[in-house]
Design an enzyme around this catalytic site. Structure first.
Site, PDB file in Angstrom:
ATOM      1  N   LYS A 181      16.711   5.201   2.603  1.00 39.40           N
ATOM      2  CA  LYS A 181      17.581   5.208   3.793  1.00 39.40           C
ATOM      3  C   LYS A 181      18.836   4.466   3.369  1.00 39.40           C
ATOM      4  O   LYS A 181      18.981   3.265   3.638  1.00 39.40           O
ATOM      5  CB  LYS A 181      16.915   4.426   4.927  1.00 39.40           C
ATOM      6  CG  LYS A 181      15.730   5.122   5.584  1.00 39.40           C
ATOM      7  CD  LYS A 181      15.215   4.275   6.750  1.00 39.40           C
ATOM      8  CE  LYS A 181      13.922   4.773   7.296  1.00 39.40           C
ATOM      9  NZ  LYS A 181      13.308   3.831   8.245  1.00 39.40           N
ATOM     10  N   GLU A 183       8.215   2.781  -5.548  1.00 40.18           N
ATOM     11  CA  GLU A 183       8.221   2.396  -4.126  1.00 40.18           C
ATOM     12  C   GLU A 183       8.065   3.613  -3.224  1.00 40.18           C
ATOM     13  O   GLU A 183       8.428   4.719  -3.613  1.00 40.18           O
ATOM     14  CB  GLU A 183       9.575   1.750  -3.797  1.00 40.18           C
ATOM     15  CG  GLU A 183       9.591   0.227  -3.856  1.00 40.18           C
ATOM     16  CD  GLU A 183       8.992  -0.406  -2.598  1.00 40.18           C
ATOM     17  OE1 GLU A 183       8.306   0.281  -1.827  1.00 40.18           O
ATOM     18  OE2 GLU A 183       9.232  -1.606  -2.390  1.00 40.18           O
ATOM     19  N   ASP A 184       7.590   3.394  -2.013  1.00 42.81           N
ATOM     20  CA  ASP A 184       7.543   4.468  -1.033  1.00 42.81           C
ATOM     21  C   ASP A 184       8.934   4.696  -0.442  1.00 42.81           C
ATOM     22  O   ASP A 184       9.421   5.808  -0.372  1.00 42.81           O
ATOM     23  CB  ASP A 184       6.522   4.161   0.089  1.00 42.81           C
ATOM     24  CG  ASP A 184       6.704   2.793   0.739  1.00 42.81           C
ATOM     25  OD1 ASP A 184       7.554   1.989   0.279  1.00 42.81           O
ATOM     26  OD2 ASP A 184       5.989   2.503   1.720  1.00 42.81           O
ATOM     27  N   VAL A 234       9.578   6.693   9.649  1.00 39.41           N
ATOM     28  CA  VAL A 234       8.727   7.793   9.195  1.00 39.41           C
ATOM     29  C   VAL A 234       7.331   7.322   8.804  1.00 39.41           C
ATOM     30  O   VAL A 234       7.148   6.158   8.417  1.00 39.41           O
ATOM     31  CB  VAL A 234       9.379   8.548   8.009  1.00 39.41           C
ATOM     32  CG1 VAL A 234      10.608   9.316   8.444  1.00 39.41           C
ATOM     33  CG2 VAL A 234       9.706   7.602   6.860  1.00 39.41           C
ATOM     34  N   ASP A 244       2.909   3.984   6.802  1.00 40.27           N
ATOM     35  CA  ASP A 244       2.074   3.731   7.984  1.00 40.27           C
ATOM     36  C   ASP A 244       2.873   3.408   9.236  1.00 40.27           C
ATOM     37  O   ASP A 244       4.057   3.073   9.191  1.00 40.27           O
ATOM     38  CB  ASP A 244       1.155   2.532   7.717  1.00 40.27           C
ATOM     39  CG  ASP A 244       1.927   1.211   7.767  1.00 40.27           C
ATOM     40  OD1 ASP A 244       2.986   1.113   7.117  1.00 40.27           O
ATOM     41  OD2 ASP A 244       1.501   0.280   8.473  1.00 40.27           O
ATOM     42  N   ASP A 270      14.786   0.684   2.106  1.00 39.96           N
ATOM     43  CA  ASP A 270      15.464   0.640   3.395  1.00 39.96           C
ATOM     44  C   ASP A 270      16.627  -0.351   3.275  1.00 39.96           C
ATOM     45  O   ASP A 270      17.699  -0.003   2.795  1.00 39.96           O
ATOM     46  CB  ASP A 270      14.401   0.236   4.434  1.00 39.96           C
ATOM     47  CG  ASP A 270      14.887   0.223   5.870  1.00 39.96           C
ATOM     48  OD1 ASP A 270      15.996   0.709   6.125  1.00 39.96           O
ATOM     49  OD2 ASP A 270      14.160  -0.271   6.741  1.00 39.96           O
ATOM     50  N   LYS A 295       0.799  -1.196   0.000  1.00 39.07           N
ATOM     51  CA  LYS A 295       0.000   0.000   0.000  1.00 39.07           C
ATOM     52  C   LYS A 295       0.855   1.280   0.000  1.00 39.07           C
ATOM     53  O   LYS A 295       0.406   2.339  -0.439  1.00 39.07           O
ATOM     54  CB  LYS A 295      -0.866   0.022   1.260  1.00 39.07           C
ATOM     55  CG  LYS A 295      -1.846  -1.100   1.383  1.00 39.07           C
ATOM     56  CD  LYS A 295      -2.537  -0.999   2.737  1.00 39.07           C
ATOM     57  CE  LYS A 295      -3.264  -2.276   3.059  1.00 39.07           C
ATOM     58  NZ  LYS A 295      -3.833  -2.228   4.431  1.00 39.07           N
ATOM     59  N   GLY A 296       2.071   1.188   0.540  1.00 43.00           N
ATOM     60  CA  GLY A 296       2.852   2.374   0.859  1.00 43.00           C
ATOM     61  C   GLY A 296       3.029   3.407  -0.244  1.00 43.00           C
ATOM     62  O   GLY A 296       3.107   4.594   0.026  1.00 43.00           O
TER      63      GLY A 296
HETATM   64  P1  5GP Z   1      13.291  -2.942   2.760  1.00 39.24           P
HETATM   65  O1  5GP Z   1      12.887  -4.258   2.187  1.00 39.24           O
HETATM   66  O2  5GP Z   1      14.000  -2.048   1.753  1.00 39.24           O
HETATM   67  O3  5GP Z   1      14.063  -3.089   4.040  1.00 39.24           O
HETATM   68  O4  5GP Z   1      11.986  -2.211   3.240  1.00 39.24           O
HETATM   69  C1  5GP Z   1      11.114  -1.591   2.406  1.00 39.24           C
HETATM   70  C2  5GP Z   1       9.754  -1.501   3.072  1.00 39.24           C
HETATM   71  O5  5GP Z   1       9.879  -1.332   4.479  1.00 39.24           O
HETATM   72  C3  5GP Z   1       9.017  -0.288   2.605  1.00 39.24           C
HETATM   73  O6  5GP Z   1       8.272  -0.549   1.429  1.00 39.24           O
HETATM   74  C4  5GP Z   1       8.158   0.041   3.800  1.00 39.24           C
HETATM   75  O7  5GP Z   1       6.960  -0.699   3.743  1.00 39.24           O
HETATM   76  C5  5GP Z   1       8.941  -0.439   4.996  1.00 39.24           C
HETATM   77  N1  5GP Z   1       9.664   0.648   5.679  1.00 39.24           N
HETATM   78  C6  5GP Z   1      10.992   0.836   5.769  1.00 39.24           C
HETATM   79  N2  5GP Z   1      11.306   1.931   6.484  1.00 39.24           N
HETATM   80  C7  5GP Z   1      10.122   2.481   6.856  1.00 39.24           C
HETATM   81  C8  5GP Z   1       9.763   3.648   7.613  1.00 39.24           C
HETATM   82  O8  5GP Z   1      10.579   4.456   8.082  1.00 39.24           O
HETATM   83  N3  5GP Z   1       8.425   3.858   7.777  1.00 39.24           N
HETATM   84  C9  5GP Z   1       7.473   3.030   7.280  1.00 39.24           C
HETATM   85  N4  5GP Z   1       6.202   3.337   7.519  1.00 39.24           N
HETATM   86  N5  5GP Z   1       7.769   1.918   6.572  1.00 39.24           N
HETATM   87  C10 5GP Z   1       9.083   1.653   6.352  1.00 39.24           C
END
Ligand code: 5GP
Length: 180
Positions: free
Chosen positions: A130, A98-99, A152, A158, A102, A42-43
């Site tokens: 990030k 993507e939102d 955030v 969310d 990370d 959803k992000g």
């Molecule tokens: P990754 O797989 O790159 O570690 O994480 C990506 C997903 O983690 C994003 O699509 C999001 O859903 C969630 N995410 C990572 N950091 C944050 C944050 O600071 N806030 C929120 N709400 N979701 C995050």
């Protein structure tokens, strides 16, 4: 009176102006190409809607739903696709929207999965990154804002499925969710 949640770190105005720039860049990079914007729900919903309207070339729209962190705020590294694409992406240029990137695990997983459908190209566009937290090496072509390692919310993101509708990006302080 509107109640403020969290500590705003990217305002609506900053968001609007950066997304306008990203739209211009993408329109120029993909001019004459067959672009499919694939939003990760959803992000990415809020960013996606604004980005798509800032792009000045014809695009196809599609979405995938992946399971998120749930109620926790740390990455599990496990990503599950809940829905499939409805558009044919074979031979087309795919931009994954993507939102936030990370650890990079979600994007890496999605790229692998979409690559099986033989698109002509596949690139990533994210509102937030990030980069200090990257655990895998993924190339992200378009980044809206680089942010430090803080959790955030808002603008689609969310905390326990809430705050997605905040029109700005905020760091959720301990106080905010203690009040509920
Ligand atoms: P990754 O797989 O790159 O570690 O994480 C990506 C997903 O983690 C994003 O699509 C999001 O859903 C969630 N995410 C990572 N950091 C944050 C944050 O600071 N806030 C929120 N709400 N979701 C995050």
């Amino acid at each position: 009176m509107e109640r403020m949640f969290g500590r705003p770190i990217v305002t609506q105005e900053q968001m609007r102006s950066r997304i306008r720039e990203m739209g211009r860049q993408i329109s120029s990079d993909y001019a004459g190409k067959d672009l499919v914007l694939v939003g990760v729900l959803k992000g990415a919903y809020a960013f996606y809607a604004d980005l798509a309207r800032a792009i000045r070339i014809p695009v196809r729209v599609d979405f995938i739903v992946v399971t998120s962190y749930g109620s926790r705020t740390k990455t599990s590294g496990k990503v599950k696709l809940v829905t499939k694409l409805t558009e044919e992406i074979k031979g087309k240029d795919v931009l994954l929207v993507e939102d936030i990137v990370d650890s990079g695990l979600t994007v890496q997983h999605l790229m692998k999965s979409l690559a099986k459908k033989k698109p002509r190209s596949i690139k990533v566009c994210t509102l937030l990154s990030k980069s200090d937290r990257r655990a895998v090496d993924v190339h992200v072509e378009y980044v809206g804002f680089k942010i430090p390692d803080q959790y955030v919310v808002g603008y689609g993101l969310d905390y326990q499925q809430k705050y997605r509708n905040l029109p700005y990006l905020a760091v959720l302080d301990q106080m905010d969710h203690q009040e509920e």
